[in-house]
Structures are given as structure tokens and as C-alpha cells.
Design an enzyme around this catalytic site. Structure first.
Site, PDB file in Angstrom:
ATOM      1  N   VAL A  80      13.329  -2.882   8.604  1.00  0.00           N
ATOM      2  CA  VAL A  80      12.825  -3.913   9.507  1.00  0.00           C
ATOM      3  C   VAL A  80      12.020  -4.959   8.733  1.00  0.00           C
ATOM      4  CG1 VAL A  80      11.450  -4.376  11.580  1.00  0.00           C
ATOM      5  CG2 VAL A  80      12.828  -2.301  11.445  1.00  0.00           C
ATOM      6  N   CYS A  81      11.297  -4.530   7.713  1.00  0.00           N
ATOM      7  CA  CYS A  81      10.506  -5.486   6.918  1.00  0.00           C
ATOM      8  C   CYS A  81      11.420  -6.474   6.198  1.00  0.00           C
ATOM      9  CB  CYS A  81       9.634  -4.747   5.908  1.00  0.00           C
ATOM     10  SG  CYS A  81       8.402  -3.681   6.681  1.00  0.00           S
ATOM     11  N   THR A  82      12.515  -5.967   5.662  1.00  0.00           N
ATOM     12  CA  THR A  82      13.469  -6.835   4.992  1.00  0.00           C
ATOM     13  C   THR A  82      14.068  -7.817   5.990  1.00  0.00           C
ATOM     14  OG1 THR A  82      13.952  -5.168   3.322  1.00  0.00           O
ATOM     15  CG2 THR A  82      15.613  -6.882   3.646  1.00  0.00           C
TER      16      THR A  82
END
Length: 159
Positions: free
Chosen positions: A46-48
């Protein structure tokens, strides 16, 4: 917790921008509105996706005069590799000493994985006077911010 209308906590930390330089937040208020996008960890799903979305929409943010910075507890050298692999053009602030997530009160743990002291996924927008004009904090690390809402917050950040 930092709220809308509060002075944004100032900090000095390493900035991964292809190099590693010292970054003092208050020195960048003239780039307002300034978006601080906190994320739990580089190279994670999700961070990417979140950082890639900020990059994909960066022209929209810049058209509004905004500057985007990602913030995580990852080391600056890891953040530079993350920037390279994901073709990110904005800087990533390394909060490896966890002072920024403490100042903004956005620290969380992944206790079931034995990993402690990462940033909650959150977004703060700061105007040219150093005042927080927008805040979004999620207790669910799998939820991304509403990027349109972040863009709309810039109207209140104009000086």
C-alpha cells in the site's frame, strides 16, 4: 495530536532526494502548501501504491503550487533506493529516530509481526505560515488518503 489550526511541528531530518541532505521543515514553508505524506514503510504494497499515486498526480499538486514530501522511519539510503525503484521525483524524509512521528503523534505498531514504531498512514498540509490546514490520519494501514480531498485543502492554504 496535531490538529488543523495548530503550528506544524518543526523538525530537521535527512532528506532522500537522490542524495542525502539535511532538511529543516520550517525552511520549506515558502514551498506551501506543503504536503507531508507519512507512510509505514518503503517497499510495501500500500505504501508503494500511495507514493506512486502521489507521483502520478504530482503535476496536479504542483499546478496548485504545492510541494510533496513523503515521511517514513526508513533509513535515508533505503528511501533513495525506493525513490529510484519507483521513479519518485519528490523527496522522502527519513525519520529513523522517530522524532517526527512522535511530534505529529502518528506512531503505530505492527505488534503481531513484532515491528514497532512506524508511521501511521497520514497526510498533513501546511501553509506558508507553518499552520496545519489539513489533517488525515488512518488507524488502518491498508487505507489510502483521498487525494482529491488533499488537493481541495490547498484553497485554505493560500497566503
Amino acid at each position: 495530536m496535531v490538529e488543523v489550526g495548530d503550528d506544524a511541528p518543526d523538525f530537521t531530518a535527512p532528506l532522500a532526494n537522490g542524495d542525502v541532505t539535511e532538511f529543516t521543515f520550517s525552511d520549506h514553508f515558502d514551498e506551501a502548501p506543503v504536503v507531508l505524506a507519512f507512510f509505514p514503510g518503503a517497499f510495501t504494497g500500500v505504501c508503494t501504491t500511495e507514493m506512486a499515486t502521489f507521483e502520478q498526480r504530482l503535476d496536479e499538486f504542483e499546478d496548485e503550487g504545492a510541494t510533496v514530501y513523503g515521511v517514513s522511519v526508513d533509513a535515508p539510503f533505503s528511501l533513495n533506493e525506493f525513490r529510484d525503484q519507483e521513479d519518485l521525483s519528490f523527496g522522502l524524509v527519513s525519520d529513523s529516530n522517530k522524532e517526527i512521528i512522535d511530534a505529529y503523534d502518528v506512531e503505530m505498531d505492527f505488534a503481531d509481526m513484532g515491528y514497532y514504531g512506524v508511521a501511521k498512514r497520514s497526510v498533513f498540509v501546511v501553509d506558508g505560515d507553518g499552520t496545519v490546514v489539513y489533517k488525515w490520519v488512518s488507524d488502518d494501514p491498508g487505507v489510502e488518503p483521498d487525494y482529491d480531498e488533499v488537493l481541495e485543502s490547498f484553497a485554505s492554504a493560500e497566503n
